[in-house]
Design an enzyme around this catalytic site. Sequence first.
Site, PDB file in Angstrom:
ATOM      1  N   THR A 105       0.925  -1.506  -0.161  1.00 29.14           N
ATOM      2  CA  THR A 105       0.033   0.050   0.079  1.00 29.14           C
ATOM      3  C   THR A 105       0.727   1.143   0.098  1.00 29.14           C
ATOM      4  O   THR A 105       0.536   2.427  -0.548  1.00 29.14           O
ATOM      5  CB  THR A 105      -1.050  -0.062   1.199  1.00 29.14           C
ATOM      6  N   THR A 181       2.061  -4.117   4.500  1.00 20.85           N
ATOM      7  CA  THR A 181       1.840  -4.318   5.951  1.00 20.85           C
ATOM      8  C   THR A 181       1.403  -5.746   6.397  1.00 20.85           C
ATOM      9  O   THR A 181       1.850  -6.066   7.220  1.00 20.85           O
ATOM     10  CB  THR A 181       0.778  -3.227   6.523  1.00 20.85           C
ATOM     11  N   ASP A 182       0.752  -6.476   5.273  1.00 23.32           N
ATOM     12  CA  ASP A 182       0.213  -7.651   5.751  1.00 23.32           C
ATOM     13  C   ASP A 182       1.197  -8.584   6.441  1.00 23.32           C
ATOM     14  O   ASP A 182       0.991  -9.426   7.309  1.00 23.32           O
ATOM     15  CB  ASP A 182      -0.427  -8.378   4.545  1.00 23.32           C
ATOM     16  N   LYS A 260       1.149  -7.451  13.187  1.00 22.17           N
ATOM     17  CA  LYS A 260       0.018  -6.746  12.775  1.00 22.17           C
ATOM     18  C   LYS A 260      -1.184  -6.838  13.563  1.00 22.17           C
ATOM     19  O   LYS A 260      -1.474  -8.265  13.568  1.00 22.17           O
ATOM     20  CB  LYS A 260      -0.099  -6.792  11.240  1.00 22.17           C
TER      21      LYS A 260
HETATM   22  N1  ASP Z   1      -2.289  -6.303   1.267  1.00 20.91           N
HETATM   23  C1  ASP Z   1      -1.367  -5.111   1.294  1.00 20.91           C
HETATM   24  C2  ASP Z   1       0.121  -5.599   1.424  1.00 20.91           C
HETATM   25  O1  ASP Z   1       0.409  -6.558   2.550  1.00 20.91           O
HETATM   26  C3  ASP Z   1      -1.706  -4.045   2.371  1.00 20.91           C
HETATM   27  C4  ASP Z   1      -0.600  -3.205   2.718  1.00 20.91           C
HETATM   28  O2  ASP Z   1       0.350  -3.061   2.110  1.00 20.91           O
HETATM   29  O3  ASP Z   1      -0.933  -2.463   3.858  1.00 20.91           O
HETATM   30  O4  ASP Z   1       0.708  -5.555   0.643  1.00 20.91           O
END
Ligand code: ASP
Length: 436
Positions: A105, A181-182, A260
Amino acid sequence: MGDLSGYKGGALRLLRDAGASIGDVIEIRTDFGTVTGTLVPRYLYGDGEHVVLKLKSGYNVGLGLSGLAKAKVLSKGEKPSFSPPASPRAAKGLPRVLILGTGGTIASRVDYRTGAVSPAVTAAELDSLVPELSEIAKVQPELLFEVFSENMTPQHWTRLAKRAAKAVGEKFDGVVITHGTDTLGYSAAALSFALAGIPIPVILVGSQRSSDRPSSDAPLNLVAAVTVAAEGSFSGVYVAMHLGESDDKVAFHGGTRVRKNHTSRRDAFSSIGVPLAAVFGRSGLEHVAEGLPARGGSFKPRPKFDGRVALLKFYPSMPGGLVRAARRSGVKAIVIEGTGLGHVSREVSSELGRFVKAGGLAFMTSQCINGRVDLSVYDTGRDLLHVGVQPLEDMLSETALVKAMWVLGTGASGSKARELMASNVAGEITARTFPG
Ligand code: ASP
């Protein structure tokens, strides 16, 4: 009429009446004061009561409009295209920071037609979207790959670890890795093991909201990450994400103890069982934990991983067949996330015993998140010890999975692998449960 992408309702009327278009420098006067900035497009599903301006500092603000708000165009501009100009040349003498882009993201933007988020921003573009970065350090952005982090594999970790390790020889003062973040916690753990002892800071940074949205946490997280990579007094692998819901502090978490814990909040990440490594605020680094490794020293990267490890979560009525299925799929180690102090049913316990007898490695963590496994309290635990399941103290389950992949990647097997799993390599096992 000029382009006013994403605006609707009262905000659209106000801007249209003022003759404003995206990219113009405008002044908005409300009951709360006057703000000047460049008009940026709005998210498709945004409300009709806010106007979003990019301030001179690079931060975006969303201004709530009262009935009395006034808008004035100060100068016409071009609609900002998504190919920002090259970043201003950093002054000589600044620390050197390598920014590695991997996707997620933080490197995405909203498609204003569909509202979907897609990866599209390179590390170089991020650098120019946040102009402050070139005042903090001489940054060298590099796009390593572009994936949402759910698609990361141990091969990606290896590439990342090798590139970050090379940065030491290239005399970078620090490395920043932009990442989804995942699975940020998994990659942070992987790099903590692969780069144990690295003499510079390696900061993984993500964002919960894409960088073109007014509520994005990307700019502040990036500023904090680059600052610590450039001038932090400590070395090692950390994750930088918002500390609270407001856009003013960033927490630094140790790479093997971070998780997370919220799907959407900007402060989704927490350090588990250890204090925060550091806190960055408006005035810079406000707090650094005691005992972090200083910069410097020599190190040897160990960037290989063997992905043949399964992480299974025990649940009431879990069929022993799931352990058998893991064994048949060719895994060499199983991390089982048990209940409480580290328990599973009798059926699953005997299947794990069979797996160990057949040469597999079985490790126990707890689904409690906080606290430490202890297999000596109940008979169930003692049975597990008896069949050869190894308790992993207070290691997080995700960290245990990654560590087992890394241990196998070093070529260790049998008792050597067990020994390495039981020893603290990168802060993954703590001596004392925190707090209290
Ligand atoms: N699904 C995304 C990822 O982990 C979510 C994010 O970046 O926050 O790449």
